[in-house]
Design an enzyme around this catalytic site. Structure first.
Site, PDB file in Angstrom:
ATOM      1  N   HIS A   1      -8.519   4.067   3.525  1.00  0.00           N
ATOM      2  CA  HIS A   1      -8.714   4.911   4.705  1.00  0.00           C
ATOM      3  C   HIS A   1     -10.192   4.990   5.109  1.00  0.00           C
ATOM      4  O   HIS A   1     -10.507   5.239   6.271  1.00  0.00           O
ATOM      5  CB  HIS A   1      -8.252   6.344   4.426  1.00  0.00           C
ATOM      6  CG  HIS A   1      -6.774   6.535   4.497  1.00  0.00           C
ATOM      7  ND1 HIS A   1      -5.889   5.817   3.736  1.00  0.00           N
ATOM      8  CD2 HIS A   1      -6.015   7.371   5.254  1.00  0.00           C
ATOM      9  CE1 HIS A   1      -4.665   6.221   4.011  1.00  0.00           C
ATOM     10  NE2 HIS A   1      -4.709   7.155   4.928  1.00  0.00           N
TER      11      HIS A   1
ATOM     12  N   CYS B   1      -3.619  -0.943  -2.069  1.00  0.00           N
ATOM     13  CA  CYS B   1      -3.815   0.469  -2.385  1.00  0.00           C
ATOM     14  C   CYS B   1      -4.748   0.587  -3.582  1.00  0.00           C
ATOM     15  O   CYS B   1      -4.456   0.068  -4.660  1.00  0.00           O
ATOM     16  CB  CYS B   1      -2.462   1.088  -2.712  1.00  0.00           C
ATOM     17  SG  CYS B   1      -2.568   2.766  -3.328  1.00  0.00           S
ATOM     18  N   ASN B   2      -5.868   1.273  -3.392  1.00  0.00           N
ATOM     19  CA  ASN B   2      -6.833   1.434  -4.477  1.00  0.00           C
ATOM     20  C   ASN B   2      -6.232   2.155  -5.668  1.00  0.00           C
ATOM     21  O   ASN B   2      -6.457   1.778  -6.813  1.00  0.00           O
ATOM     22  CB  ASN B   2      -8.053   2.215  -3.991  1.00  0.00           C
ATOM     23  CG  ASN B   2      -9.033   1.343  -3.244  1.00  0.00           C
ATOM     24  OD1 ASN B   2      -9.913   0.760  -3.844  1.00  0.00           O
ATOM     25  ND2 ASN B   2      -8.856   1.210  -1.938  1.00  0.00           N
TER      26      ASN B   2
ATOM     27  N   ASP C   1       0.864  -1.177   0.000  1.00  0.00           N
ATOM     28  CA  ASP C   1       0.000   0.000   0.000  1.00  0.00           C
ATOM     29  C   ASP C   1       0.903   1.231   0.000  1.00  0.00           C
ATOM     30  O   ASP C   1       2.087   1.143   0.316  1.00  0.00           O
ATOM     31  CB  ASP C   1      -0.879  -0.003   1.273  1.00  0.00           C
ATOM     32  CG  ASP C   1      -1.824   1.196   1.317  1.00  0.00           C
ATOM     33  OD1 ASP C   1      -2.459   1.463   0.286  1.00  0.00           O
ATOM     34  OD2 ASP C   1      -1.919   1.855   2.363  1.00  0.00           O
ATOM     35  N   SER C   2       0.326   2.373  -0.322  1.00  0.00           N
ATOM     36  CA  SER C   2       1.103   3.616  -0.290  1.00  0.00           C
ATOM     37  C   SER C   2       1.468   4.018   1.139  1.00  0.00           C
ATOM     38  O   SER C   2       2.408   4.779   1.341  1.00  0.00           O
ATOM     39  CB  SER C   2       0.319   4.739  -0.952  1.00  0.00           C
ATOM     40  OG  SER C   2      -0.918   4.915  -0.295  1.00  0.00           O
TER      41      SER C   2
ATOM     42  N   CYS D   1     -11.184   3.540  -1.033  1.00  0.00           N
ATOM     43  CA  CYS D   1      -9.881   3.926  -0.492  1.00  0.00           C
ATOM     44  C   CYS D   1      -9.778   3.257   0.864  1.00  0.00           C
ATOM     45  O   CYS D   1     -10.747   3.261   1.635  1.00  0.00           O
ATOM     46  CB  CYS D   1      -9.766   5.446  -0.354  1.00  0.00           C
ATOM     47  SG  CYS D   1      -8.324   5.995   0.590  1.00  0.00           S
TER      48      CYS D   1
ATOM     49  N   GLU E   1      -6.093  10.434   8.826  1.00  0.00           N
ATOM     50  CA  GLU E   1      -4.698  10.506   9.283  1.00  0.00           C
ATOM     51  C   GLU E   1      -4.557  11.421  10.492  1.00  0.00           C
ATOM     52  O   GLU E   1      -3.656  11.251  11.307  1.00  0.00           O
ATOM     53  CB  GLU E   1      -3.797  10.941   8.143  1.00  0.00           C
ATOM     54  CG  GLU E   1      -3.855   9.902   7.027  1.00  0.00           C
ATOM     55  CD  GLU E   1      -2.656   9.859   6.125  1.00  0.00           C
ATOM     56  OE1 GLU E   1      -1.998  10.891   5.963  1.00  0.00           O
ATOM     57  OE2 GLU E   1      -2.395   8.768   5.578  1.00  0.00           O
TER      58      GLU E   1
ATOM     59  N   TYR F   1      -0.427   8.301  -2.772  1.00  0.00           N
ATOM     60  CA  TYR F   1      -0.452   8.047  -4.210  1.00  0.00           C
ATOM     61  C   TYR F   1      -1.650   8.753  -4.861  1.00  0.00           C
ATOM     62  O   TYR F   1      -1.645   9.035  -6.043  1.00  0.00           O
ATOM     63  CB  TYR F   1      -0.590   6.546  -4.491  1.00  0.00           C
ATOM     64  CG  TYR F   1       0.643   5.703  -4.272  1.00  0.00           C
ATOM     65  CD1 TYR F   1       1.825   6.241  -3.753  1.00  0.00           C
ATOM     66  CD2 TYR F   1       0.637   4.346  -4.609  1.00  0.00           C
ATOM     67  CE1 TYR F   1       2.949   5.447  -3.556  1.00  0.00           C
ATOM     68  CE2 TYR F   1       1.762   3.554  -4.425  1.00  0.00           C
ATOM     69  CZ  TYR F   1       2.915   4.097  -3.894  1.00  0.00           C
ATOM     70  OH  TYR F   1       4.017   3.308  -3.721  1.00  0.00           O
TER      71      TYR F   1
END
Lengths: 282, 282
Positions: A201, A83-84, A20-21, A199, A163, A52
């Protein structure tokens, strides 16, 4: 490049490589660990170059190939693109580069789940700017249901909210309303009954998103679907570890290990020991 | 490494090199262009690796050295570090690496302006996570006024808001209130009379920040102070171009040029022509 593989019973002991990023993919790792507790998992978060989601497709594809190459060098039996954004732009390149290694991405898994969940075929995808621009979800959904209507909404601020650790409350609701209102109000979205969290997140905001979207809309989180696809593929290729085992989880990050452990613990929903994280240079 | 320089009258024709992690530094470029319209400006935005604000000091320092080296190779007469994060962690390394090239950073300029603006010496710095963690503003302010009390607040979401183009309205106010309330309420901040906008994105939110902070607090935007410091240094070293000239502005970006031109225009407050942007690999 093409590779020959060691016998399946040796390969079965290798970890599943997940990349993943950043730390978002840990929501996918968690789903895999729940579904397949015997498996060794090796996670790489490209934290030095995240996010990304606002980068060009060419840059994201280059980063994805570098990250995948690093995992392949360490020895993995399967590659999961958690990672999408990377999944949306780099899947064909990754599959070609590392064949015959099985490669599974979150976009295909999410599209599959969305088509199963939606009755009307009117599906909205919430994702990062790059994922939306690339149109991969739309293609993957239409490939499974030709008459589907797919609406996409870039939600960059969702990433920043998660985040920051702000996952509920009036401020998060205000942001969610800002992004979702056009989707929920537009006539074209009539009959919308499925929202894809495109995503990694976004599952952390699912409470608020569900509340703003309303009870008649199903939320699809691709983590669980990916875990199922992995289990199926490993079973077919006789690559599952013995069910009694307990797999170890190791983490690689391209930026500071301490920050990865600290922020990552929030996404994993469990403490990440600093000793389990290694900083690497791609 | 040490370099010998060509004579001042030849060097004066070279551009001023300005670098930032992305497009935020264009608010600094704008201030420089206003103060010194005759100067050629060469701007490098490391958009492929932004944001720097959540990366480790070691990674940021490495990126800053690479970006600066690229500008130096193209030929510049002065280096401006428009990125607060890079300025906070990499100034000594940059100055040593590229001596005798003059290097000017936004942190020193912002600290200078804050100390001039504050009567009480109670100063708050709004910045990214890395800048706050590094404590560079605090050191730079205390070096100028030993009894200053410096409060720092990381405001990661401000960056995302500005990049989304959301610079005013109730949602932006709610975020600003979330970040500023602890500063404005805390007893320790009694007499706070100066807020430093310690990230180049934040000037675009200055209307809302001013409204939430109240009229008795002065906002410091380091762009103008940097422009003044540049003018002074160039004059001292006889490196100013003739005042009648009109300087050209060129832009380099490490990610997609079209996106740089589009998003950058918002920060510059003027259209950036795609033909003036070149994508480079560091």
């Amino acid at each position: 490049m093409s590779r020959t593989l060691s016998p399946a019973r040796e390969r079965a002991q290798l970890p599943i490589g997940i990349f993943d990023s950043g730390v978002g993919g840990l929501t996918v790792l968690r789903a895999i660990a729940t579904r397949l507790p015997a498996e060794q998992l090796l996670y790489l978060g490209d934290t030095a170059r995240l996010p990304y989601g606002t980068k060009s497709a060419a840059s994201v594809a280059r980063y994805a190939l570098q990250a995948a190459a690093h995992l392949v060098e360490r020895g993995i039996k399967m590659l999961v693109v958690a990672c999408n954004t990377a999944s949306a732009v780099a899947m064909p390149a990754l599959a070609a580069e590392f064949a015959p290694l099985p490669v599974i991405g979150v976009v295909e898994a999410g599209a599959e789940a969305a088509v199963r969940a939606s009755r009307s075929g009117h599906i909205a995808v919430l994702a990062t700017e790059s994922t939306v621009r690339g149109g991969a979800y739309e293609r993957a959904i239409r490939a499974r249901r030709a008459d589907a209507r797919v609406f996409s909404q870039a939600c960059s601020l969702f990433v920043a909210l998660v985040e920051e650790g702000w996952t509920q409350g009036p401020l998060v609701e205000a942001v969610a309303r800002e992004y979702l209102q056009p989707l929920l109000a537009e006539k074209t979205c009539d009959g919308l009954d499925c929202l894809v969290l495109g995503c990694t997140h976004f599952p952390l905001l699912s409470g608020t998103i569900r509340q703003v979207a309303g009870a008649e809309v199903t939320l699809v989180d691709s983590g669980e679907t990916v875990a199922q696809a992995i289990a199926d593929t490993l079973a077919q290729q006789l690559l599952l570890r013995a069910p009694g085992l307990r797999g170890a989880h190791r983490f690689l990050a391209t930026d500071d290990a301490a920050r990865f452990a600290r922020v990552g613990s929030r996404f994993l929903g469990a403490e990440i020991a600093l000793t389990d994280v290694e900083q690497v240079d791609l």
